[in-house]
Design a protein around this motif. Structure first.
Motif, PDB file in Angstrom:
ATOM      1  N   THR A  33     -26.444-107.327-127.199  1.00  0.00           N
ATOM      2  CA  THR A  33     -25.667-106.221-127.756  1.00  0.00           C
ATOM      3  C   THR A  33     -26.457-105.505-128.838  1.00  0.00           C
ATOM      4  O   THR A  33     -26.458-104.268-128.914  1.00  0.00           O
ATOM      5  CB  THR A  33     -24.337-106.735-128.338  1.00  0.00           C
ATOM      6  OG1 THR A  33     -23.526-107.251-127.266  1.00  0.00           O
ATOM      7  CG2 THR A  33     -23.576-105.611-129.035  1.00  0.00           C
ATOM      8  N   TYR A  88     -14.473 -93.048-130.394  1.00  0.00           N
ATOM      9  CA  TYR A  88     -14.412 -94.502-130.175  1.00  0.00           C
ATOM     10  C   TYR A  88     -14.449 -94.826-128.685  1.00  0.00           C
ATOM     11  O   TYR A  88     -15.223 -95.684-128.237  1.00  0.00           O
ATOM     12  CB  TYR A  88     -13.149 -95.084-130.803  1.00  0.00           C
ATOM     13  CG  TYR A  88     -12.862 -96.499-130.355  1.00  0.00           C
ATOM     14  CD1 TYR A  88     -13.569 -97.572-130.896  1.00  0.00           C
ATOM     15  CD2 TYR A  88     -11.901 -96.767-129.380  1.00  0.00           C
ATOM     16  CE1 TYR A  88     -13.324 -98.870-130.476  1.00  0.00           C
ATOM     17  CE2 TYR A  88     -11.645 -98.055-128.957  1.00  0.00           C
ATOM     18  CZ  TYR A  88     -12.359 -99.108-129.506  1.00  0.00           C
ATOM     19  OH  TYR A  88     -12.113-100.382-129.071  1.00  0.00           O
ATOM     20  N   ILE A  92     -17.320 -96.885-126.568  1.00  0.00           N
ATOM     21  CA  ILE A  92     -17.000 -98.094-125.802  1.00  0.00           C
ATOM     22  C   ILE A  92     -17.391 -97.919-124.338  1.00  0.00           C
ATOM     23  O   ILE A  92     -17.904 -98.840-123.696  1.00  0.00           O
ATOM     24  CB  ILE A  92     -15.497 -98.422-125.926  1.00  0.00           C
ATOM     25  CG1 ILE A  92     -15.182 -98.884-127.349  1.00  0.00           C
ATOM     26  CG2 ILE A  92     -15.088 -99.496-124.925  1.00  0.00           C
ATOM     27  CD1 ILE A  92     -15.887-100.159-127.753  1.00  0.00           C
ATOM     28  N   TYR A  95     -21.161 -98.300-124.104  1.00  0.00           N
ATOM     29  CA  TYR A  95     -21.589 -99.683-124.329  1.00  0.00           C
ATOM     30  C   TYR A  95     -21.278-100.568-123.124  1.00  0.00           C
ATOM     31  O   TYR A  95     -22.153-101.304-122.633  1.00  0.00           O
ATOM     32  CB  TYR A  95     -20.915-100.267-125.571  1.00  0.00           C
ATOM     33  CG  TYR A  95     -21.078-101.762-125.648  1.00  0.00           C
ATOM     34  CD1 TYR A  95     -22.315-102.334-125.949  1.00  0.00           C
ATOM     35  CD2 TYR A  95     -20.010-102.615-125.360  1.00  0.00           C
ATOM     36  CE1 TYR A  95     -22.476-103.712-125.986  1.00  0.00           C
ATOM     37  CE2 TYR A  95     -20.168-103.996-125.402  1.00  0.00           C
ATOM     38  CZ  TYR A  95     -21.402-104.534-125.707  1.00  0.00           C
ATOM     39  OH  TYR A  95     -21.560-105.900-125.727  1.00  0.00           O
ATOM     40  N   ILE A  96     -20.036-100.507-122.620  1.00  0.00           N
ATOM     41  CA  ILE A  96     -19.654-101.370-121.501  1.00  0.00           C
ATOM     42  C   ILE A  96     -20.456-101.022-120.256  1.00  0.00           C
ATOM     43  O   ILE A  96     -20.873-101.904-119.496  1.00  0.00           O
ATOM     44  CB  ILE A  96     -18.141-101.265-121.219  1.00  0.00           C
ATOM     45  CG1 ILE A  96     -17.351-101.762-122.426  1.00  0.00           C
ATOM     46  CG2 ILE A  96     -17.767-102.087-119.985  1.00  0.00           C
ATOM     47  CD1 ILE A  96     -15.847-101.659-122.261  1.00  0.00           C
ATOM     48  N   THR A 111     -20.949-108.731-121.025  1.00  0.00           N
ATOM     49  CA  THR A 111     -19.577-108.757-120.520  1.00  0.00           C
ATOM     50  C   THR A 111     -19.297-109.969-119.640  1.00  0.00           C
ATOM     51  O   THR A 111     -18.164-110.167-119.202  1.00  0.00           O
ATOM     52  CB  THR A 111     -19.283-107.466-119.723  1.00  0.00           C
ATOM     53  OG1 THR A 111     -20.406-107.136-118.887  1.00  0.00           O
ATOM     54  CG2 THR A 111     -19.030-106.305-120.660  1.00  0.00           C
ATOM     55  N   THR A 117     -15.601-109.818-124.119  1.00  0.00           N
ATOM     56  CA  THR A 117     -14.478-109.070-123.542  1.00  0.00           C
ATOM     57  C   THR A 117     -13.217-109.242-124.392  1.00  0.00           C
ATOM     58  O   THR A 117     -12.411-108.318-124.504  1.00  0.00           O
ATOM     59  CB  THR A 117     -14.210-109.510-122.093  1.00  0.00           C
ATOM     60  OG1 THR A 117     -13.969-110.920-122.048  1.00  0.00           O
ATOM     61  CG2 THR A 117     -15.400-109.194-121.202  1.00  0.00           C
ATOM     62  N   LEU A 120     -13.637-106.850-127.353  1.00  0.00           N
ATOM     63  CA  LEU A 120     -13.397-105.469-126.932  1.00  0.00           C
ATOM     64  C   LEU A 120     -11.906-105.211-126.765  1.00  0.00           C
ATOM     65  O   LEU A 120     -11.387-104.156-127.173  1.00  0.00           O
ATOM     66  CB  LEU A 120     -14.130-105.192-125.613  1.00  0.00           C
ATOM     67  CG  LEU A 120     -15.653-105.104-125.691  1.00  0.00           C
ATOM     68  CD1 LEU A 120     -16.245-105.081-124.277  1.00  0.00           C
ATOM     69  CD2 LEU A 120     -16.091-103.865-126.455  1.00  0.00           C
ATOM     70  N   SER A 124      -9.426-102.722-128.951  1.00  0.00           N
ATOM     71  CA  SER A 124      -8.647-101.696-128.255  1.00  0.00           C
ATOM     72  C   SER A 124      -7.179-101.757-128.643  1.00  0.00           C
ATOM     73  O   SER A 124      -6.547-100.726-128.895  1.00  0.00           O
ATOM     74  CB  SER A 124      -8.804-101.848-126.735  1.00  0.00           C
ATOM     75  OG  SER A 124     -10.094-101.456-126.334  1.00  0.00           O
ATOM     76  N   CYS A 168      -8.892-107.703-121.243  1.00  0.00           N
ATOM     77  CA  CYS A 168      -9.959-108.693-121.337  1.00  0.00           C
ATOM     78  C   CYS A 168     -10.239-109.341-119.993  1.00  0.00           C
ATOM     79  O   CYS A 168     -11.375-109.380-119.521  1.00  0.00           O
ATOM     80  CB  CYS A 168      -9.580-109.751-122.375  1.00  0.00           C
ATOM     81  SG  CYS A 168     -10.544-111.267-122.296  1.00  0.00           S
ATOM     82  N   THR A 217      -7.296 -98.116-121.828  1.00  0.00           N
ATOM     83  CA  THR A 217      -7.145 -98.027-123.281  1.00  0.00           C
ATOM     84  C   THR A 217      -6.677 -96.632-123.683  1.00  0.00           C
ATOM     85  O   THR A 217      -5.767 -96.479-124.504  1.00  0.00           O
ATOM     86  CB  THR A 217      -8.469 -98.357-123.990  1.00  0.00           C
ATOM     87  OG1 THR A 217      -8.904 -99.668-123.615  1.00  0.00           O
ATOM     88  CG2 THR A 217      -8.303 -98.307-125.496  1.00  0.00           C
TER      89      THR A 217
END
Length: 226
Positions: A33, A88, A92, A95-96, A111, A117, A120, A124, A168, A217
């Motif tokens: 990360t 935001y 995200i 990144y994911i 992940t 997860t 994250l 969220s 998740c 989300t």
């Protein structure tokens, strides 16, 4: 199949890369990360150098188009009133997406670590509930748990905890499931076909899962803002 079970256990095992005094072990998921964050930072610095208001160059126009398109796609999910949450959600999403496909470079995708997860999903749900409190105020936000009938209050309270759990497990399960399917395909046909499916599961499916996570989300945030 025994070999598959061993590989699956290996994928689920998170190695500790190094120890930090008073903080404990730093896992490979955290290190990867950090690498992703560093790459994003370097790319951002390189792409935003010498920006111009007038007569922008092709590089600047391309970057502006990409950012506008990406933020526009996210804004369509969360709605006009959710503009404050677009940065935001866009971060995200990026990144994911990268975390899901970084395996093709030899890294273990963060992940695939349930802790990632979970983190994250928790972030969220905090944003989702914050959106409701910020929009309605604490009083109306609490009252919303009793609407339309008081009898469903326990169910609405339960939803606060089931929402991050679903986010998740959906992300973790799909990433892990793609790995299992790929290994089964390699077991049946070691040559040829796995390359095609690898493109789907390692790249396309990873990008889809990133979008689904952000979509859900954003959808929940949009519901809080209604």
């Amino acid at each position: 199949m025994g070999n598959l079970a061993e590989r699956l256990a290996e994928e689920l095992h998170v190695e500790t890369v190094f120890e930090v005094p008073f903080f404990g072990g730093i896992s490979e998921s955290v290190v990867v990360t950090w690498i992703i964050m560093a790459v994003f930072l370097v790319i951002s610095i390189l792409l935003t150098r010498n920006l111009k208001v007038e007569n922008p160059g092709k590089r600047q126009l391309a970057v502006e188009y990409a950012v506008t398109w990406l933020q526009g796609a996210v804004k369509n999910i969360v709605g006009e009133h959710g503009s404050a949450y677009v940065p935001y959600l866009t971060s995200i999403l990026m990144y994911i997406a990268v975390a899901n496909v970084v395996g093709i470079l030899g890294f273990k995708p963060p992940t695939k670590d349930l802790n990632v997860t979970i983190a994250l999903a928790v972030f969220s749900i905090i944003i989702i509930e914050y959106a409701g409190i910020h929009k309605k105020g604490v009083g109306k936000w609490l009252k919303s748990f009793t609407e339309p009938m008081v009898v469903i209050t326990p169910i609405k309270i339960l939803e606060v905890f089931t929402t991050p759990l679903s986010l998740c497990m959906r992300l973790f399960g799909n990433v892990l499931g793609a790995f299992v399917v790929m290994k089964l395909i390699e077991f049946v046909l070691p040559v040829g076909l796995p390359v095609i499916f690898s493109f789907y599961f390692d790249i396309f499916d990873g990008l889809i899962q990133a979008y689904v996570f952000v979509f859900l989300t954003g959808l929940f945030i949009g519901e809080q803002l209604e």
